[in-house]
Design a protein around this motif. Sequence first.
Motif, PDB file in Angstrom:
ATOM      1  N   ARG A 142     -18.607   7.388  -6.765  1.00  0.00           N
ATOM      2  CA  ARG A 142     -17.516   6.909  -7.631  1.00  0.00           C
ATOM      3  C   ARG A 142     -16.634   5.992  -6.797  1.00  0.00           C
ATOM      4  N   LYS A 143     -15.668   5.338  -7.446  1.00  0.00           N
ATOM      5  CA  LYS A 143     -14.734   4.487  -6.690  1.00  0.00           C
ATOM      6  C   LYS A 143     -14.094   5.295  -5.562  1.00  0.00           C
ATOM      7  N   MET A 144     -14.052   4.727  -4.358  1.00  0.00           N
ATOM      8  CA  MET A 144     -13.414   5.447  -3.259  1.00  0.00           C
ATOM      9  C   MET A 144     -11.912   5.503  -3.521  1.00  0.00           C
ATOM     10  N   SER A 145     -11.367   6.713  -3.557  1.00  0.00           N
ATOM     11  CA  SER A 145      -9.933   6.847  -3.840  1.00  0.00           C
ATOM     12  C   SER A 145      -9.398   8.172  -3.316  1.00  0.00           C
ATOM     13  N   LYS A 146      -8.156   8.093  -2.816  1.00  0.00           N
ATOM     14  CA  LYS A 146      -7.495   9.313  -2.353  1.00  0.00           C
ATOM     15  C   LYS A 146      -7.457  10.334  -3.476  1.00  0.00           C
ATOM     16  N   SER A 147      -7.295   9.836  -4.698  1.00  0.00           N
ATOM     17  CA  SER A 147      -7.189  10.774  -5.832  1.00  0.00           C
ATOM     18  C   SER A 147      -8.509  11.486  -6.127  1.00  0.00           C
ATOM     19  N   TYR A 148      -9.640  10.922  -5.684  1.00  0.00           N
ATOM     20  CA  TYR A 148     -10.932  11.588  -5.933  1.00  0.00           C
ATOM     21  C   TYR A 148     -11.422  12.381  -4.723  1.00  0.00           C
TER      22      TYR A 148
ATOM     23  N   PRO B 257      -5.184   5.650   5.244  1.00  0.00           N
ATOM     24  CA  PRO B 257      -5.933   4.485   4.739  1.00  0.00           C
ATOM     25  C   PRO B 257      -7.452   4.629   4.938  1.00  0.00           C
ATOM     26  N   HIS B 258      -8.184   4.175   3.943  1.00  0.00           N
ATOM     27  CA  HIS B 258      -9.637   4.349   3.942  1.00  0.00           C
ATOM     28  C   HIS B 258     -10.343   3.002   3.829  1.00  0.00           C
ATOM     29  N   ILE B 259     -11.681   3.037   3.881  1.00  0.00           N
ATOM     30  CA  ILE B 259     -12.377   1.749   3.931  1.00  0.00           C
ATOM     31  C   ILE B 259     -12.294   0.980   2.598  1.00  0.00           C
ATOM     32  N   GLY B 260     -11.983   1.683   1.502  1.00  0.00           N
ATOM     33  CA  GLY B 260     -11.724   0.997   0.226  1.00  0.00           C
ATOM     34  C   GLY B 260     -10.467   0.146   0.331  1.00  0.00           C
ATOM     35  N   ASN B 261      -9.429   0.712   0.940  1.00  0.00           N
ATOM     36  CA  ASN B 261      -8.183  -0.054   1.136  1.00  0.00           C
ATOM     37  C   ASN B 261      -8.453  -1.247   2.049  1.00  0.00           C
ATOM     38  N   TYR B 262      -9.277  -1.020   3.084  1.00  0.00           N
ATOM     39  CA  TYR B 262      -9.534  -2.077   4.058  1.00  0.00           C
ATOM     40  C   TYR B 262     -10.228  -3.273   3.400  1.00  0.00           C
ATOM     41  N   PHE B 263     -11.340  -3.018   2.718  1.00  0.00           N
ATOM     42  CA  PHE B 263     -12.090  -4.143   2.146  1.00  0.00           C
ATOM     43  C   PHE B 263     -11.439  -4.694   0.875  1.00  0.00           C
ATOM     44  N   GLY B 264     -10.801  -3.806   0.097  1.00  0.00           N
ATOM     45  CA  GLY B 264     -10.211  -4.248  -1.173  1.00  0.00           C
ATOM     46  C   GLY B 264      -8.905  -4.996  -0.977  1.00  0.00           C
ATOM     47  N   ALA B 265      -8.090  -4.564  -0.015  1.00  0.00           N
ATOM     48  CA  ALA B 265      -6.754  -5.165   0.086  1.00  0.00           C
ATOM     49  C   ALA B 265      -6.418  -5.686   1.491  1.00  0.00           C
TER      50      ALA B 265
ATOM     51  N   VAL C 257      -5.479  -7.604  -4.187  1.00  0.00           N
ATOM     52  CA  VAL C 257      -5.607  -6.171  -4.510  1.00  0.00           C
ATOM     53  C   VAL C 257      -7.037  -5.855  -4.928  1.00  0.00           C
ATOM     54  N   GLY C 258      -7.350  -4.563  -5.041  1.00  0.00           N
ATOM     55  CA  GLY C 258      -8.632  -4.133  -5.605  1.00  0.00           C
ATOM     56  C   GLY C 258      -8.536  -4.181  -7.133  1.00  0.00           C
ATOM     57  N   LYS C 259      -9.698  -3.997  -7.768  1.00  0.00           N
ATOM     58  CA  LYS C 259      -9.771  -4.159  -9.228  1.00  0.00           C
ATOM     59  C   LYS C 259      -8.885  -3.154  -9.976  1.00  0.00           C
ATOM     60  N   ASP C 260      -8.683  -1.977  -9.370  1.00  0.00           N
ATOM     61  CA  ASP C 260      -7.881  -0.950 -10.051  1.00  0.00           C
ATOM     62  C   ASP C 260      -6.443  -1.404 -10.327  1.00  0.00           C
ATOM     63  N   GLN C 261      -6.003  -2.464  -9.655  1.00  0.00           N
ATOM     64  CA  GLN C 261      -4.626  -2.934  -9.842  1.00  0.00           C
ATOM     65  C   GLN C 261      -4.515  -4.087 -10.838  1.00  0.00           C
ATOM     66  N   ALA C 262      -5.659  -4.491 -11.417  1.00  0.00           N
ATOM     67  CA  ALA C 262      -5.648  -5.667 -12.304  1.00  0.00           C
ATOM     68  C   ALA C 262      -4.683  -5.460 -13.471  1.00  0.00           C
TER      69      ALA C 262
ATOM     70  N   THR D 201     -15.874  -7.188  -3.177  1.00  0.00           N
ATOM     71  CA  THR D 201     -15.244  -5.974  -2.636  1.00  0.00           C
ATOM     72  C   THR D 201     -14.202  -5.403  -3.595  1.00  0.00           C
ATOM     73  N   GLN D 202     -14.367  -5.705  -4.891  1.00  0.00           N
ATOM     74  CA  GLN D 202     -13.323  -5.278  -5.831  1.00  0.00           C
ATOM     75  C   GLN D 202     -13.290  -3.760  -6.024  1.00  0.00           C
ATOM     76  N   THR D 203     -14.471  -3.106  -5.918  1.00  0.00           N
ATOM     77  CA  THR D 203     -14.508  -1.643  -6.017  1.00  0.00           C
ATOM     78  C   THR D 203     -15.476  -1.091  -4.986  1.00  0.00           C
ATOM     79  N   ILE D 204     -14.935  -0.589  -3.894  1.00  0.00           N
ATOM     80  CA  ILE D 204     -15.765   0.035  -2.860  1.00  0.00           C
ATOM     81  C   ILE D 204     -16.050   1.474  -3.305  1.00  0.00           C
TER      82      ILE D 204
ATOM     83  N   ILE E  45       0.861  -1.196   0.000  1.00  0.00           N
ATOM     84  CA  ILE E  45       0.000   0.000   0.000  1.00  0.00           C
ATOM     85  C   ILE E  45       0.892   1.238   0.000  1.00  0.00           C
ATOM     86  N   LYS E  46       0.566   2.192  -0.871  1.00  0.00           N
ATOM     87  CA  LYS E  46       1.365   3.421  -0.946  1.00  0.00           C
ATOM     88  C   LYS E  46       1.019   4.348   0.217  1.00  0.00           C
ATOM     89  N   PRO E  47       2.034   4.950   0.850  1.00  0.00           N
ATOM     90  CA  PRO E  47       1.705   5.945   1.889  1.00  0.00           C
ATOM     91  C   PRO E  47       1.442   7.317   1.254  1.00  0.00           C
TER      92      PRO E  47
HETATM   93  P1  ADP Z   1      -6.102   4.952  -3.589  1.00  0.00           P
HETATM   94  O1  ADP Z   1      -6.838   4.578  -4.846  1.00  0.00           O
HETATM   95  O2  ADP Z   1      -6.989   5.563  -2.584  1.00  0.00           O
HETATM   96  O3  ADP Z   1      -4.851   5.763  -3.865  1.00  0.00           O
HETATM   97  P2  ADP Z   1      -4.238   2.792  -3.169  1.00  0.00           P
HETATM   98  O4  ADP Z   1      -3.883   2.903  -4.611  1.00  0.00           O
HETATM   99  O5  ADP Z   1      -3.204   3.194  -2.177  1.00  0.00           O
HETATM  100  O6  ADP Z   1      -5.600   3.600  -2.936  1.00  0.00           O
HETATM  101  O7  ADP Z   1      -4.724   1.308  -2.879  1.00  0.00           O
HETATM  102  C1  ADP Z   1      -4.143   0.364  -1.985  1.00  0.00           C
HETATM  103  C2  ADP Z   1      -4.895  -0.951  -2.134  1.00  0.00           C
HETATM  104  O8  ADP Z   1      -6.285  -0.766  -1.831  1.00  0.00           O
HETATM  105  C3  ADP Z   1      -4.853  -1.521  -3.565  1.00  0.00           C
HETATM  106  O9  ADP Z   1      -4.817  -2.929  -3.502  1.00  0.00           O
HETATM  107  C4  ADP Z   1      -6.144  -1.079  -4.151  1.00  0.00           C
HETATM  108  O10 ADP Z   1      -6.600  -1.900  -5.197  1.00  0.00           O
HETATM  109  C5  ADP Z   1      -7.086  -1.154  -2.950  1.00  0.00           C
HETATM  110  N1  ADP Z   1      -8.176  -0.183  -3.117  1.00  0.00           N
HETATM  111  C6  ADP Z   1      -8.059   1.169  -3.131  1.00  0.00           C
HETATM  112  N2  ADP Z   1      -9.267   1.754  -3.310  1.00  0.00           N
HETATM  113  C7  ADP Z   1     -10.159   0.740  -3.409  1.00  0.00           C
HETATM  114  C8  ADP Z   1     -11.583   0.688  -3.595  1.00  0.00           C
HETATM  115  N3  ADP Z   1     -12.306   1.803  -3.715  1.00  0.00           N
HETATM  116  N4  ADP Z   1     -12.179  -0.523  -3.652  1.00  0.00           N
HETATM  117  C9  ADP Z   1     -11.456  -1.664  -3.536  1.00  0.00           C
HETATM  118  N5  ADP Z   1     -10.114  -1.692  -3.351  1.00  0.00           N
HETATM  119  C10 ADP Z   1      -9.468  -0.512  -3.286  1.00  0.00           C
END
Ligand code: ADP
Length: 331
Positions: A200-206, A16-24, A153-158, A191-194, A10-12
């Motif tokens: 939208r997909k939960m993400s630090k970038s959004y 960390p958010h609940i997407g990271n928790y359930f996805g990874a 990992v979550g789906k975004d890393q496929a 839990t591939q995309t929380i 996981i990148k610092p």
């Molecule tokens: P972010 O998208 O918030 O920058 P990271 O890229 O640091 O999150 O993700 C760390 C891990 O958490 C990766 O395995 C990623 O696939 C997973 N992850 C991040 N956001 C989500 C999400 N919304 N749903 C499921 N998994 C997620």
Amino acid sequence: MNKGIALTGIKPTGTPHIGNYFGAIKPAIELTKEYDARYFIADYHALNSIKDPQKINDLAYEVAATWLACGLDPDKALVYRQSQVPQTFDLSTILLAFTSKGLMNRAHAYKAMVQSNKELNRDPDDGVNMGLFTYPVLMAADILLFDSDVVPVGKDQAQHLEMTIDIAQSINHIYKKDVLKIPKPLIRKSTQTIIGMDGRKMSKSYNNTIPLFLPPKKLRKLIMKIVTNSQTIEEVKDPDKCNVFALYKLFATDEQQEALRKMYLAGGMGWGHAKNELFEVMNELIFPMREKYNKLMENKDYIAKVLDEGSEKAREIASKKIEYVKNILGF
Ligand code: ADP
Ligand code: TRP
């Protein structure tokens, strides 16, 4: 028999958010029962976007404390910092020589930056550093260095995993040998995309995340801001088209979900009520982990010790692999 190897990072780059928790994090911790686990803080990946030494270091501790608070046992799994395993960068340089520029041109993160630059009438490569451009190669090095079998990992890393497999296969093909182990992505459907606050997909970038360990008052306040439609209290509501319910499902039991679903469908329930129910279930599940997290964050020396010890063991494993690979390449 030897156990398989599970690895993820996981990148610092943010809390960390609940997407990271359930996805990874959660799936990764569950895997520690069956696999030898290697879970790390991907701080060189974070360097592409964070150039503030204090910030990157603070966030590295937050990510490490999160792993531990969520139940990762450092006696059973290796926890380390990528920056403390220099063999990663050896392997990354090697992999670059086997990676076509065309493959990197297709990477989603890079393509998205170029696209947004074009839309803003900027130079296509504006703000793109070479770390971002070659990001998938460094990630491949993280994975291949440890002979990983599965990568939760979550789906975004496929796509990054597909690229890792591509690079490894081309090396194995050239040297007619299984130089590198071919990993499998482990992406759970449910839990591939929380989704985040805005659907939208939960993400630090959004900027739409719900941080995992917010204090209860702040958590409640944030939940109250989840985007819903403008239906009145009386109106019948569709739980399957609702951001609040989508998040509720992650935390609630089947019975709780059924009860709230009925209230949506009966009408007479306002969004405030649904959000309150979400807060209750979320807070209950998070409470013990949050307590542990807060304690850990007051004891940074302990976290440093875990990371130092983990990194030392990781270096031992990694140096054997890098020797093996270099030997095959002729060094
Ligand atoms: P972010 O998208 O918030 O920058 P990271 O890229 O640091 O999150 O993700 C760390 C891990 O958490 C990766 O395995 C990623 O696939 C997973 N992850 C991040 N956001 C989500 C999400 N919304 N749903 C499921 N998994 C997620
Ligand atoms: N790229 C991942 C992310 O953005 C983080 C990461 C770096 C990673 N190296 C890894 C994940 C190796 C799994 C395996 O979330």
